[in-house]
Design a protein around this motif. Structure first.
Motif: not given
Ligand SMILES: [Zn+2]
Length: 411
Positions: A311, A328, A332, A343, A347, A351
């Motif tokens: 994310l 975000v 999400a 999520a 993130a 990521s």
């Protein structure tokens, strides 16, 4: 004796484990995090804390501790803003129509060309400081608002200065293939990008391209990637299949892209390519939200196929001005119907993978950088439940607190 800092009285500590398995959140309660030389040493039970063993103790008062958030797709070095365009879009003009009319990215290009290197540095530094206060501890930044040699290099020099001075993990991407400048066709400008690609090898870690109808084609993407590999760029990324399906995703994946980004219009064939190549899918729900888009990427099909999700904010002045990874996370969950665990893994670990940094950060595991956030409460799900509030109380980068009263509140 080795200096060890003890972050004690942690109510809930979250790590992301990923070795030999699909990544998963591991939650520990009533524990202490030991940090030495900026890295995680180990986690012990609170009852095992011996006050004589540590050079310093920090009482975290029963709060929740998570790995720092990783923003793996931003365009955060830019000048000016595009609030006028936001108003045009509300009156019914689409993002791509604005782009075709010669506004959009080109407005930011004009402002960024005119800004001095110091001005760009200072605004980007303030943005990053603000992002750190909101819990982001690792970043990616793309060029692409110059579309000429001088400004593209100026942007990447600013990125290098930020990396050196802020001492945070910061990946830099050359995105000359973002749009064509005024006075050049896409084809003319693409040949210019190809010719000068080697000059950017020492300024950036990777390359990116905006592969979309009326911008760069799949054939451009293929040529850029092959040339970038020859020149020695390790990280190939691409903005693909955002507004319509062009086939950019499976082509990029097959050529070894480390990430494919956006993906609103991908097909099962594209998902299969991501799965086979191990390419990370970077999703940016803030852009969908800001542009009022109706289509989300096929997130559940990607999860079922075992594709790594990441994310990011896409922080940029046109399609995603937000720099808040907490927002975000909330978006999400609600737009993609994924759980807080899914999520948060995307993130952090996801990521970090998109930046090839997952061995160094993103999991809060022993040996990794001590990049973490302390929430205001003792339940990380508050980030998702009471959406819209800043729940980050403290941010640590390599074991050092990086937020505080002097943080900027605006830029
Ligand atoms: Zn982008």
């Amino acid at each position: 004796m080795e200096k060890v800092i003890c972050f004690r009285n942690i109510g809930e500590l979250i790590q992301v484990q990923s070795r030999r398995q699909t990544p998963k959140l591991v939650k520990k309660t009533r524990c202490a995090l030991l940090v030495s030389q900026g890295r995680v040493n180990r986690v012990i039970r609170e009852s095992e804390v011996n006050h004589h063993d540590f050079s310093r103790e920090v009482d975290l008062k029963g709060r929740s501790v998570l790995p720092g958030l990783v923003d793996c797709h931003t365009h955060l070095i830019f000048a000016g803003d595009r609030k006028d365009e936001m108003e045009q879009r509300m009156a019914g003009t689409s993002y791509m129509e604005i782009h075709k009319n010669g506004d959009g990215i080109l407005n930011t290009v004009n402002a960024t060309r005119q800004a001095t290197e110091d001005e760009l540095y200072e605004t980007a530094r303030l943005r990053i400081r603000r992002m750190m206060t909101l819990g982001t501890t690792a970043f990616e930044i793309k060029s692409g608002y110059g579309l000429d040699l001088d400004t593209e290099k100026k942007m990447l020099r600013v990125g290098q200065r930020l990396r050196k001075n802020l001492r945070v993990p910061l990946t830099l991407t050359y995105m000359g293939a973002h749009a064509a400048p005024q006075g050049k066709t896409i084809q003319q400008y693409f040949e210019f990008v190809m010719e000068h690609l080697p000059e950017f090898r020492n300024l950036a870690d990777g390359v990116d391209i905006f592969c979309e109808r009326d911008v760069f084609t799949v054939a451009h993407l293929r040529r850029l990637f092959l040339h970038a590999k020859l020149v020695g760029f390790h990280q190939l990324r691409a903005h693909v299949d955002e507004f319509a399906h062009q086939g950019g995703c499976h082509n990029a994946a097959r050529l070894g892209a480390i990430s494919c980004d956006h993906l609103e219009h991908i097909t099962p064939h594209d998902i299969r390519a991501l799965q086979l190549s191990g390419t990370t899918a970077v999703l940016m729900p803030g852009v969908t939200f800001f542009l009022g888009g109706k289509k989300n990427p096929p997130v559940h099909a990607m999860i079922e196929a075992g594709v790594t999700l990441a994310l990011a904010t896409d922080c940029n002045p046109g399609s995603g001005p937000s720099y808040n990874m907490q927002t975000v996370l909330g978006l999400a969950q609600s737009l993609y119907r994924i759980t807080p665990d899914q999520a948060l893994i995307a993130a952090t670990h996801g990521s970090a993978r998109a930046l090839d940094g997952h061995n160094d950060y993103g999991g809060l595991l022993p040996g990794q950088r001590a990049d973490f956030i302390v929430l205001k409460t003792n339940d990380y799900r508050d980030l998702f439940y009471y959406f819209g509030e800043n729940f980050v109380d403290q941010t640590y980068s390599a074991g050092k607190k990086v937020n505080g009263e002097k943080d900027p509140v605006a830029f």
